[in-house]
Design a protein around this motif. Sequence first.
Motif, PDB file in Angstrom:
ATOM      1  N   PRO A 217       0.822  -1.225   0.000  1.00  0.00           N
ATOM      2  CA  PRO A 217       0.000   0.000   0.000  1.00  0.00           C
ATOM      3  C   PRO A 217       0.848   1.264   0.000  1.00  0.00           C
ATOM      4  O   PRO A 217       0.518   2.234  -0.689  1.00  0.00           O
ATOM      5  N   ALA A 218       1.955   1.265   0.752  1.00  0.00           N
ATOM      6  CA  ALA A 218       2.827   2.453   0.792  1.00  0.00           C
ATOM      7  C   ALA A 218       3.442   2.723  -0.575  1.00  0.00           C
ATOM      8  O   ALA A 218       3.506   3.875  -1.028  1.00  0.00           O
ATOM      9  N   ALA A 219       3.901   1.673  -1.249  1.00  0.00           N
ATOM     10  CA  ALA A 219       4.496   1.842  -2.574  1.00  0.00           C
ATOM     11  C   ALA A 219       3.470   2.354  -3.578  1.00  0.00           C
ATOM     12  O   ALA A 219       3.759   3.225  -4.398  1.00  0.00           O
ATOM     13  N   ALA A 220       2.242   1.815  -3.513  1.00  0.00           N
ATOM     14  CA  ALA A 220       1.195   2.248  -4.443  1.00  0.00           C
ATOM     15  C   ALA A 220       0.799   3.701  -4.195  1.00  0.00           C
ATOM     16  O   ALA A 220       0.614   4.477  -5.150  1.00  0.00           O
ATOM     17  N   MET A 221       0.685   4.088  -2.923  1.00  0.00           N
ATOM     18  CA  MET A 221       0.303   5.466  -2.611  1.00  0.00           C
ATOM     19  C   MET A 221       1.420   6.440  -2.981  1.00  0.00           C
ATOM     20  O   MET A 221       1.175   7.511  -3.538  1.00  0.00           O
ATOM     21  N   LEU A 222       2.669   6.075  -2.685  1.00  0.00           N
ATOM     22  CA  LEU A 222       3.796   6.946  -3.034  1.00  0.00           C
ATOM     23  C   LEU A 222       3.959   7.054  -4.540  1.00  0.00           C
ATOM     24  O   LEU A 222       4.310   8.118  -5.071  1.00  0.00           O
ATOM     25  N   ASN A 223       3.680   5.975  -5.240  1.00  0.00           N
ATOM     26  CA  ASN A 223       3.730   6.016  -6.703  1.00  0.00           C
ATOM     27  C   ASN A 223       2.632   6.903  -7.265  1.00  0.00           C
ATOM     28  O   ASN A 223       2.846   7.633  -8.239  1.00  0.00           O
ATOM     29  N   ARG A 224       1.443   6.874  -6.647  1.00  0.00           N
ATOM     30  CA  ARG A 224       0.346   7.734  -7.086  1.00  0.00           C
ATOM     31  C   ARG A 224       0.652   9.207  -6.772  1.00  0.00           C
ATOM     32  O   ARG A 224       0.324  10.090  -7.569  1.00  0.00           O
ATOM     33  N   ILE A 225       1.305   9.480  -5.648  1.00  0.00           N
ATOM     34  CA  ILE A 225       1.675  10.857  -5.306  1.00  0.00           C
ATOM     35  C   ILE A 225       2.660  11.417  -6.323  1.00  0.00           C
ATOM     36  O   ILE A 225       2.542  12.565  -6.754  1.00  0.00           O
ATOM     37  N   GLY A 226       3.644  10.617  -6.725  1.00  0.00           N
ATOM     38  CA  GLY A 226       4.565  11.023  -7.771  1.00  0.00           C
ATOM     39  C   GLY A 226       5.774  11.769  -7.249  1.00  0.00           C
ATOM     40  O   GLY A 226       5.945  11.991  -6.044  1.00  0.00           O
TER      41      GLY A 226
END
Length: 450
Positions: A217-226
Amino acid sequence: MNEAMKDLIAIGTHVIIKKQNYSKVYKVTKNGNLMLGKHQKVHMNEIIGKPYWSTFEMIPNSERKTFDLRLAEKSEEIEETGSWFDLQDRLPSGPDNRFIIDDGTSQKLSKEQIIELQESGTSGKEIVGQLIENSKSFVEKTKYSQEKYIKKKQKKYFRYITVFKTSILGLHEIYFRQDHSKINNIRMDSLAQLLSYSDVQSDGLFVLYDSGSQGLPAAAMLNRIGANNTGTLINLHPGNQPQIAIVQAMNFPKEQAERLISVNVYSFLRLYYQGESSVLSECKLLNDYYINKNIISDESITVLNNTDIEKDDNNLETKSEINLLKRKNDELVNSSPIKKPKWLLETQMAINIIKESKARGLVIVAKEHPLNIINGLLPFLGFSRPFVIYHMYREPLQETYVALKQRQGVINLRLYSNFLRAYQVLPERTHPDILTNDTNGYILTGYLVE
């Protein structure tokens, strides 16, 4: 780093190695080796400095079941593997397999001859072609059985691997296939809903509680933040160390990775409500500081703690040394500053950020009961902002739903159950995928208002 260098494989980065339908995460090292399955060992130093999405041919080494890599210059060499099915179309097939007897004599090539072909460097296409030509029962199989046979042999003797950049989808497929319980049984559709319902954007503050999902979840959210923006993610975790294996595998730029702050949830709450003194009072910071600085050794600390000077009247020299160590320790304690540990500094940073502005979204991915967690973290969420709770089982979310329904300021509560069924779509055999995994979990969403 310029744009050209970003597309080259560098030491220290993570990549996805794919051989047909099998894929694996690999961290690039100078003289690293990769195990494909249980027996094939591949020397990976050849991939360093090559572009991503390059295809390499596995060349047999002098050591048995060990391979070196050689960059495949022409993509036609890989595409020719499809000509096996052209060969299948030219050969006759049987109406059914009822008269085929597996007595071990249908293949004319012996095991030693096949191994000799492999060690001599014969391509996988040629080996499979010879296996088909020397099989007595191949022409008696049905078209469907012939296709399965070719795919099975293709998987065994195919000698090309492709190096891909890591992505959330690629890493999720690997971890979910290996052991979906390690990522809390989160399927890709559930992960997409977590990002959607929590309204993750490129700016603002977002809070995540994750109790064991390898950092998915952290990787997906950080990837979405950019990258190169103002978005920040506070990752709360219950243990001493956060699970961020997938975050590290994503090869985020330094600027983007530094906007992920991982802190222990208990230290975060205690420091927020009770202040720094409540944390420092329980830490043995002084002894750790002086031991690390080599001012007083840990053996000397043991002597100070365990030696009774009064009982040692006969050894005046020992008494003098111990008294000197104690005086030196007292002077250092009174004069030297306390060095705060890294976790304390990171926790203070997270608290300072969340005091400046409330979170724009709250995500909880829990293995334990989420009610106390959501009650503890809701004060850090801004008004009119969403929260999302994921749990593997329905009952904890049902209890949380009832409790939040009675709480003032929480609206639009919804409990979801997802099931995404995959379908095999092939000529004359279209049906739901028999091997579909139905473990998916449940999602509870809502909004916090004044």
